[in-house]
Design a protein around this motif. Structure first.
Motif, mmCIF file in Angstrom:
data_model
loop_
_atom_site.group_PDB
_atom_site.id
_atom_site.type_symbol
_atom_site.label_atom_id
_atom_site.label_comp_id
_atom_site.label_asym_id
_atom_site.label_seq_id
_atom_site.Cartn_x
_atom_site.Cartn_y
_atom_site.Cartn_z
ATOM 1 N N HIS A 117 -6.066 5.718 -0.123
ATOM 2 C CA HIS A 117 -4.804 5.873 -0.851
ATOM 3 C C HIS A 117 -5.046 6.189 -2.320
ATOM 4 C CE1 HIS A 117 -2.995 3.226 2.473
ATOM 5 N NE2 HIS A 117 -2.809 4.507 2.756
ATOM 6 N N ARG A 118 -6.054 5.581 -2.917
ATOM 7 C CA ARG A 118 -6.385 5.905 -4.306
ATOM 8 C C ARG A 118 -6.813 7.353 -4.432
ATOM 9 N NH1 ARG A 118 -9.946 0.747 -5.765
ATOM 10 N NH2 ARG A 118 -11.103 1.747 -4.123
ATOM 11 N N MET A 119 -7.601 7.837 -3.464
ATOM 12 C CA MET A 119 -8.048 9.224 -3.507
ATOM 13 C C MET A 119 -6.872 10.182 -3.352
ATOM 14 S SD MET A 119 -11.615 8.818 -1.387
ATOM 15 C CE MET A 119 -11.638 10.500 -0.864
ATOM 16 N N VAL A 120 -5.912 9.844 -2.508
ATOM 17 C CA VAL A 120 -4.731 10.691 -2.326
ATOM 18 C C VAL A 120 -3.893 10.714 -3.601
ATOM 19 C CG1 VAL A 120 -2.539 10.870 -1.073
ATOM 20 C CG2 VAL A 120 -4.657 10.460 0.176
ATOM 21 N N VAL A 121 -3.716 9.556 -4.235
ATOM 22 C CA VAL A 121 -2.939 9.490 -5.477
ATOM 23 C C VAL A 121 -3.628 10.299 -6.572
ATOM 24 C CG1 VAL A 121 -2.222 7.931 -7.338
ATOM 25 C CG2 VAL A 121 -1.793 7.308 -4.962
ATOM 26 N N ALA A 124 -5.734 12.812 -6.203
ATOM 27 C CA ALA A 124 -5.645 14.242 -5.875
ATOM 28 C C ALA A 124 -4.250 14.795 -6.181
ATOM 29 C CB ALA A 124 -5.990 14.463 -4.409
ATOM 30 N N ALA A 125 -3.216 14.019 -5.879
ATOM 31 C CA ALA A 125 -1.851 14.483 -6.145
ATOM 32 C C ALA A 125 -1.593 14.595 -7.641
ATOM 33 C CB ALA A 125 -0.845 13.534 -5.500
ATOM 34 N N VAL A 126 -2.021 13.606 -8.406
ATOM 35 C CA VAL A 126 -1.811 13.640 -9.858
ATOM 36 C C VAL A 126 -2.584 14.800 -10.475
ATOM 37 C CG1 VAL A 126 -2.269 12.379 -12.003
ATOM 38 C CG2 VAL A 126 -1.245 11.202 -10.077
ATOM 39 N N LEU A 127 -3.840 14.993 -10.042
ATOM 40 C CA LEU A 127 -4.621 16.111 -10.574
ATOM 41 C C LEU A 127 -3.992 17.448 -10.216
ATOM 42 C CD1 LEU A 127 -8.329 15.006 -10.059
ATOM 43 C CD2 LEU A 127 -7.177 15.470 -12.210
ATOM 44 N N ALA A 128 -3.495 17.592 -8.992
ATOM 45 C CA ALA A 128 -2.866 18.853 -8.593
ATOM 46 C C ALA A 128 -1.639 19.144 -9.447
ATOM 47 C CB ALA A 128 -2.483 18.801 -7.114
ATOM 48 N N LEU A 148 -8.078 17.485 -17.818
ATOM 49 C CA LEU A 148 -8.354 16.306 -18.647
ATOM 50 C C LEU A 148 -7.181 15.327 -18.647
ATOM 51 C CD1 LEU A 148 -10.176 17.964 -21.670
ATOM 52 C CD2 LEU A 148 -11.181 16.662 -19.781
ATOM 53 N N THR A 149 -5.984 15.846 -18.811
ATOM 54 C CA THR A 149 -4.811 14.978 -18.819
ATOM 55 C C THR A 149 -4.585 14.355 -17.446
ATOM 56 O OG1 THR A 149 -3.834 16.417 -20.485
ATOM 57 C CG2 THR A 149 -2.372 14.864 -19.418
ATOM 58 N N GLY A 150 -4.761 15.147 -16.393
ATOM 59 C CA GLY A 150 -4.613 14.619 -15.037
ATOM 60 C C GLY A 150 -5.637 13.562 -14.720
ATOM 61 N N GLY A 151 -6.850 13.746 -15.181
ATOM 62 C CA GLY A 151 -7.887 12.724 -14.980
ATOM 63 C C GLY A 151 -7.548 11.423 -15.678
ATOM 64 N N LEU A 152 -7.059 11.532 -16.900
ATOM 65 C CA LEU A 152 -6.675 10.331 -17.643
ATOM 66 C C LEU A 152 -5.484 9.626 -16.982
ATOM 67 C CD1 LEU A 152 -6.927 8.507 -20.170
ATOM 68 C CD2 LEU A 152 -5.311 10.051 -21.274
ATOM 69 N N VAL A 153 -4.474 10.386 -16.619
ATOM 70 C CA VAL A 153 -3.280 9.785 -16.005
ATOM 71 C C VAL A 153 -3.613 9.190 -14.643
ATOM 72 C CG1 VAL A 153 -0.998 10.319 -15.050
ATOM 73 C CG2 VAL A 153 -1.642 11.180 -17.283
ATOM 74 N N SER A 154 -4.444 9.880 -13.851
ATOM 75 C CA SER A 154 -4.792 9.330 -12.542
ATOM 76 C C SER A 154 -5.618 8.054 -12.685
ATOM 77 C CB SER A 154 -5.529 10.364 -11.699
ATOM 78 O OG SER A 154 -6.751 10.719 -12.303
ATOM 79 N N TRP A 155 -6.492 7.982 -13.684
ATOM 80 C CA TRP A 155 -7.241 6.754 -13.912
ATOM 81 C C TRP A 155 -6.294 5.623 -14.323
ATOM 82 C CZ3 TRP A 155 -8.115 3.673 -18.256
ATOM 83 C CH2 TRP A 155 -9.083 2.677 -18.094
ATOM 84 N N LEU A 156 -5.335 5.930 -15.182
ATOM 85 C CA LEU A 156 -4.378 4.913 -15.601
ATOM 86 C C LEU A 156 -3.502 4.441 -14.438
ATOM 87 C CD1 LEU A 156 -3.213 6.299 -19.056
ATOM 88 C CD2 LEU A 156 -4.599 4.279 -18.629
ATOM 89 N N VAL A 157 -3.197 5.333 -13.512
ATOM 90 C CA VAL A 157 -2.331 4.971 -12.391
ATOM 91 C C VAL A 157 -3.054 4.050 -11.419
ATOM 92 C CG1 VAL A 157 -1.187 5.900 -10.342
ATOM 93 C CG2 VAL A 157 -0.811 6.957 -12.546
ATOM 94 N N VAL A 158 -4.316 4.324 -11.107
ATOM 95 C CA VAL A 158 -5.014 3.510 -10.099
ATOM 96 C C VAL A 158 -5.843 2.390 -10.702
ATOM 97 C CG1 VAL A 158 -5.093 5.375 -8.418
ATOM 98 C CG2 VAL A 158 -7.002 5.061 -9.965
#
Length: 73
Positions: A9-13, A15-19, A47-57
């Motif tokens: 589920h973390r990987m799916v979240v 991937a979705a945020v990065l996309a 870069l922004t997607g990586g940061l936001v996805s890290w903050l989300v999970v």
């Protein structure tokens, strides 16, 4: 922020945020009249997607794992 999620589920979240953010960065780069902006917009999206996805999970409470016992005496 989402709590302890299973790895899939973390990987799916992530991937979705990065996309979403890469798509937004690409769109932002295509809207500019300078062709170089496509690369910088995509980089900004990654870069922004990586940061936001890290903050989300990321678990901000710092719980390391399951609590295995009471206090030692």
């Amino acid at each position: 922020m989402l709590g302890p999620l299973p790895l899939l589920h973390r990987m799916v979240v992530v991937a979705a945020v990065l996309a979403v953010f890469v798509g937004l960065g690409l769109w932002m780069g295509l809207e500019a009249s300078i062709p170089v902006m496509v690369l910088s917009g995509t980089t900004f999206g990654i870069l922004t997607g990586g940061l936001v996805s890290w903050l989300v999970v990321h678990d901000s409470h710092g719980r390391g794992g399951p609590h295995l016992g009471g206090p030692r005496t």
